[in-house]
Enzyme design. Structure first.
Site, PDB file in Angstrom:
ATOM      1  N   LEU A  80       0.863  -1.172   0.000  1.00 52.35           N
ATOM      2  CA  LEU A  80       0.000   0.000   0.000  1.00 52.35           C
ATOM      3  C   LEU A  80       0.901   1.224   0.000  1.00 52.35           C
ATOM      4  O   LEU A  80       2.002   1.189   0.560  1.00 52.35           O
ATOM      5  CB  LEU A  80      -0.893   0.029   1.250  1.00 52.35           C
ATOM      6  CG  LEU A  80      -1.961  -1.064   1.384  1.00 52.35           C
ATOM      7  CD1 LEU A  80      -2.674  -0.931   2.728  1.00 52.35           C
ATOM      8  CD2 LEU A  80      -2.969  -1.010   0.246  1.00 52.35           C
ATOM      9  N   ASP A  81       0.453   2.297  -0.608  1.00 52.52           N
ATOM     10  CA  ASP A  81       1.238   3.523  -0.619  1.00 52.52           C
ATOM     11  C   ASP A  81       1.417   4.051   0.806  1.00 52.52           C
ATOM     12  O   ASP A  81       0.646   3.723   1.703  1.00 52.52           O
ATOM     13  CB  ASP A  81       0.551   4.592  -1.472  1.00 52.52           C
ATOM     14  CG  ASP A  81       0.498   4.207  -2.941  1.00 52.52           C
ATOM     15  OD1 ASP A  81       1.351   3.425  -3.386  1.00 52.52           O
ATOM     16  OD2 ASP A  81      -0.422   4.684  -3.651  1.00 52.52           O
ATOM     17  N   LYS A  82       2.409   4.889   0.970  1.00 52.63           N
ATOM     18  CA  LYS A  82       2.770   5.416   2.286  1.00 52.63           C
ATOM     19  C   LYS A  82       1.565   5.931   3.066  1.00 52.63           C
ATOM     20  O   LYS A  82       1.411   5.648   4.255  1.00 52.63           O
ATOM     21  CB  LYS A  82       3.809   6.541   2.118  1.00 52.63           C
ATOM     22  CG  LYS A  82       4.203   7.235   3.401  1.00 52.63           C
ATOM     23  CD  LYS A  82       5.179   8.370   3.124  1.00 52.63           C
ATOM     24  CE  LYS A  82       5.529   9.128   4.396  1.00 52.63           C
ATOM     25  NZ  LYS A  82       6.443  10.274   4.123  1.00 52.63           N
TER      26      LYS A  82
END
Length: 265
Positions: A80-82
């Protein structure tokens, strides 16, 4: 006779061995002998990189589950993105890691997300647009005919004056897929700092037709409004159908509550 140098090349596990273990809190939703399900928080990088050699999810996994050092990517099978929150799968054995990679490729893992987007969407639909690495900015992705197949299904949950609450289902798992796809149909994610080609237009609409209370809430919200809320797949050993649902974090809920108070379409 020329002297010949002999060069020896040793294969190793893509730098995982050299990363330090760090005691960082992980919200564990499920834990058995074969895998973990975690609820990832925002502002939490998954994989180490040039700018993030510590403080990542991988560093934390190595601390709590030291045996994962022998697994590719320490058992992380998807990312998942940051600043995207929600459910993630972490394998604990090589067999389960290979299993999850396999069923992800075969699209047998059901992954659903909650999202708040700019603008009003009135019907459910599918976005089928290929994605590739951006030609000029290598940290971004873009829609391109030469890209890899990318399919996102979306269902309308609620329509507000300037926003829509969506539930999205991934059929493929390209980098930044949801963010790129939504921006491509002119409905970028609220708070997305990168994929919002319509920022000026949406800002004017919000400024002219939004309550003071909602404006304050939106001003405080500084990340993409995207949460991995649902996972479903068969257990790698028992084949039992497993599923999890996770509510969005408070900052996401605060925006939704403010939207409800500001009035529906």
């Amino acid at each position: 006779m020329l002297k010949t140098d002999i060069i020896s090349v040793e294969k190793f596990n893509s730098s995982v061995t050299f990363l330090k273990k760090e005691k960082i809190f992980i919200d564990i939703v499920h834990d058995d002998l074969d895998f973990l399900i975690i609820n990832k928080s925002s502002n939490f990088v998954v994989h180490p990189g040039i700018k993030h050699t510590s403080g990542t999810l991988l560093n934390a996994i190595l601390y709590y589950f030291p045996n994962n050092i022998s697994l590719p990517r320490a058992g992380i099978v998807h990312r998942l993105d940051k600043n995207t929150t929600g459910l993630m799968i972490i394998a604990k054995t090589l067999n389960s890691y290979n299993y999850f990679i396999k069923i992800l490729k075969k699209r047998k893992v059901i992954r659903e997300y909650d999202a708040i987007v700019f603008g009003q969407i009135f019907s459910n639909n599918i976005i089928n647009r290929p994605i590739k690495r951006h030609i000029y900015c290598r940290t971004k992705m873009m829609i391109h005919l030469g890209g890899k197949k990318a399919i996102t299904h979306y269902t309308v949950i609620n329509i507000f004056k300037n926003f829509t609450h969506l539930r999205l289902k991934l059929e493929t798992g390209r980098t930044h897929q949801i963010r790129v796809h939504l921006n491509s149909i002119q409905h970028p994610l609220l708070g997305d700092p990168i994929y919002n080609s319509f920022r000026k237009i949406t800002s004017k609409k919000i400024e002219s037709s939004t309550s003071i209370f909602l404006k304050k809430i939106l001003k405080k919200y500084t990340r993409q409004a995207l949460h991995a809320s649902f996972l479903k797949f068969k257990h790698p050993i028992t084949s039992k159908i497993m599923k999890w649902e996770q509510q969005p974090p408070n900052d996401f809920k605060n925006v939704l509550n403010a939207l409800y108070n500001n009035g529906y379409f």
